[in-house]
Design an enzyme around this catalytic site. Structure first.
Site, PDB file in Angstrom:
ATOM      1  N   LYS A 183       0.838  -1.192   0.000  1.00  0.00           N
ATOM      2  CA  LYS A 183       0.000   0.000   0.000  1.00  0.00           C
ATOM      3  C   LYS A 183       0.875   1.246   0.000  1.00  0.00           C
ATOM      4  CE  LYS A 183      -3.714   2.148   2.748  1.00  0.00           C
ATOM      5  NZ  LYS A 183      -4.589   1.995   3.938  1.00  0.00           N
ATOM      6  N   SER A 225      -9.750   0.503   7.247  1.00  0.00           N
ATOM      7  CA  SER A 225      -9.185   0.659   5.913  1.00  0.00           C
ATOM      8  C   SER A 225      -8.687  -0.619   5.261  1.00  0.00           C
ATOM      9  CB  SER A 225      -8.049   1.688   5.943  1.00  0.00           C
ATOM     10  OG  SER A 225      -8.560   2.980   6.126  1.00  0.00           O
ATOM     11  N   SER A 243      -9.126   2.746   3.002  1.00  0.00           N
ATOM     12  CA  SER A 243      -8.157   3.379   2.138  1.00  0.00           C
ATOM     13  C   SER A 243      -7.240   2.391   1.417  1.00  0.00           C
ATOM     14  CB  SER A 243      -7.297   4.351   2.964  1.00  0.00           C
ATOM     15  OG  SER A 243      -6.590   3.666   3.989  1.00  0.00           O
TER      16      SER A 243
END
Length: 470
Positions: free
Chosen positions: A81, A179, A155
């Site tokens: 990520k 997230s 996210s």
């Protein structure tokens, strides 16, 4: 094995194929690079792909294999990520103002490499990871492989979209208010938020005033467990005490959990307005019935969130977003909505932020009292199916904050308490959108969650289902 089948093979099996010599690390990397080149224009899961580095790492992995190296993830490609440092690459964090490349890998990435994994690229995030969808002015819109008109969540939206579409076998995410679990539910994959302190955070300080942790998104429970084994562990500077190491999670995930007492709850914390969509309720209720059919006792029981749970989490999230914004100057480089969140975070008095941390132990004790009578809590992961792309375009910070809370009211409390939680696939809406169910464990008890989730997966497998964009 056909290339597309190899792409969807769980990383546990990929590691076995590499060790036996049936598949080379280079073959795995090339399969994923080809799929990314072919499919990611529609999805926008990756901010940056690292073909030269990945192929070089694959060559090194093959040399190690020939020397009978037994690293658990040897030759297996993974994605990172884009809020986590990869040495030599920019950590974008969804912001147009790119910082200099990171000097070295974050500790969690270092551990993955030490386990033999190959970093194939970095996945897209919303700006400052502050939204449950992945849409930015800087890097575009990330879309759901089950429906390009819908969000993959956020996210860790790029990570979940990449795993769901077979662009990589597993991906690192982070979770400050859901997230990992939000995009896992939106994309029909398995997401694990470990207990606070389980996985190292440096060079970053504790994220979002202790709310955020590193976790993983994978196609299967066993893959997530193996990934967690490779990542877990802390070093000085983590800001949180590490749970005591126990039996490898990969082994735990192969065992039946025994009869458990499961609390089923649809309650949201006081002060949160979040009408529950009928499909989300149905999917979670059906998960409860499945657990009953597996021999577990399922009782309707609500956590005692208390009047301050939602407010405490919100203060820490907003202050955390404001902290992250400090590296971006001038603030005008950020999107209007993000600037509004930053202003809200900066308006939180230091004494209030300190009080939320001081109150954490009491909050965790009150909510955690539920686990004196049960082993696991079952809730919906989300109050609604995946949102349409652009649903909140043009909305300000306060409007978005309220809309976010209505979408994901069930995930933030467990960041505040630090307890582990997972989202597992729970079927689909009539129009084919994935749904998720959340399991929450007592403090530091990922083992029970993984064992139970693996039992559910064996009874109702999900990993063989592939989205239209695959």
């Amino acid at each position: 094995m056909p290339a597309d089948d190899l792409a969807f093979t769980p990383i546990t099996r990929q590691a076995e194929l590499v060790r036996s010599g049936e598949v080379s690390p280079r073959e795995l990397v090339e399969v994923y690079l080809e799929r990314i080149a072919r499919l990611d224009a529609a999805l926008n899961a990756f901010r940056v792909v690292l073909p030269e580095r990945a192929l070089a790492e694959a060559q090194q992995a093959e040399a190690r294999r020939k020397q009978a190296d037994e690293r658990p993830l040897l030759g297996v490609p993974v994605a990172i990520k884009d809020d986590t440092d990869v040495g030599g690459e920019v950590t974008g964090l969804g912001v147009d103002q790119l910082n200099p490349p990171a000097e070295r890998d974050a500790e969690v990435v270092r551990r993955l490499r030490a386990a033999g994994a190959i970093v194939i690229g970095k996945t897209n995030v919303p700006e400052l990871t502050a939204q449950p969808f992945t849409e930015t002015l800087a890097f575009g819109t990330t879309r759901n492989p089950w429906s390009l008109e819908h969000t993959p969540g956020g996210s860790s939206g790029g990570s979940a979209a990449a795993v769901a579409a077979g662009l990589v076998g597993a991906a690192l995410g982070s979770d400050g208010a859901g997230s990992i679990r939000i995009p896992a539910a939106c994309c029909g994959v398995f997401g694990l938020k470990p207990a606070r302190g389980r996985v190292s955070t440096p060079p970053s300080a504790e994220g979002w005033r202790g709310m955020a942790v590193r976790g993983r998104i994978a196609r299967t429970v066993a893959a997530a467990a193996l990934f967690l084994d490779a990542c877990q562990g802390t070093i000085e500077g983590d800001g949180a005490s590490a749970p005591a190491p126990g039996e490898p999670f990969a082994a735990v995930a192969t065992r039946a959990p025994g009869k458990l007492r499961v609390a089923l709850s649809f309650k949201v914390p006081p002060g949160v307005v979040a009408p529950l969509h009928p499909e989300a309720r149905r999917a979670t209720a059906e998960m409860g019935e499945l657990l009953r059919s597996l021999g577990h006792e399922v009782v309707e029981r609500d956590p005692d969130y208390g009047p301050l749970a939602a407010g405490s989490a919100t203060v820490r999230i907003l202050r955390g977003v404001a902290d992250d914004a400090e590296r971006y100057q001038p603030l005008s480089r950020l999107e209007r909505r993000t600037r509004g969140l930053v202003r809200m975070g900066r308006a939180c008095p230091a004494a209030l932020v300190a009080r939320t941390r001081a109150d954490e132990a009491g909050l965790a004790a009150r909510i955690g009292a539920l686990w004196e009578d049960v082993d696991v809590l079952l809730t919906p992961t989300l109050a609604k199916p995946p949102l349409r792309v652009g649903k909140l375009d043009g909305r300000g910070a306060l409007w978005s904050l309220l809309a976010d809370a209505a979408f994901n009211p069930y995930t933030p409390p467990w960041n505040a308490t630090g307890q582990p939680a997972v989202s597992l696939p729970a079927g689909f809406t009539p129009d084919g959108l994935p749904l998720g169910a959340q399991l929450v464990g007592r403090a530091n008890d990922e083992a029970t969650l993984l064992s139970l989730a693996a039992q559910v997966e064996a009874e109702r497998p999900w990993a063989d289902r592939r989205p239209p964009v695959a």
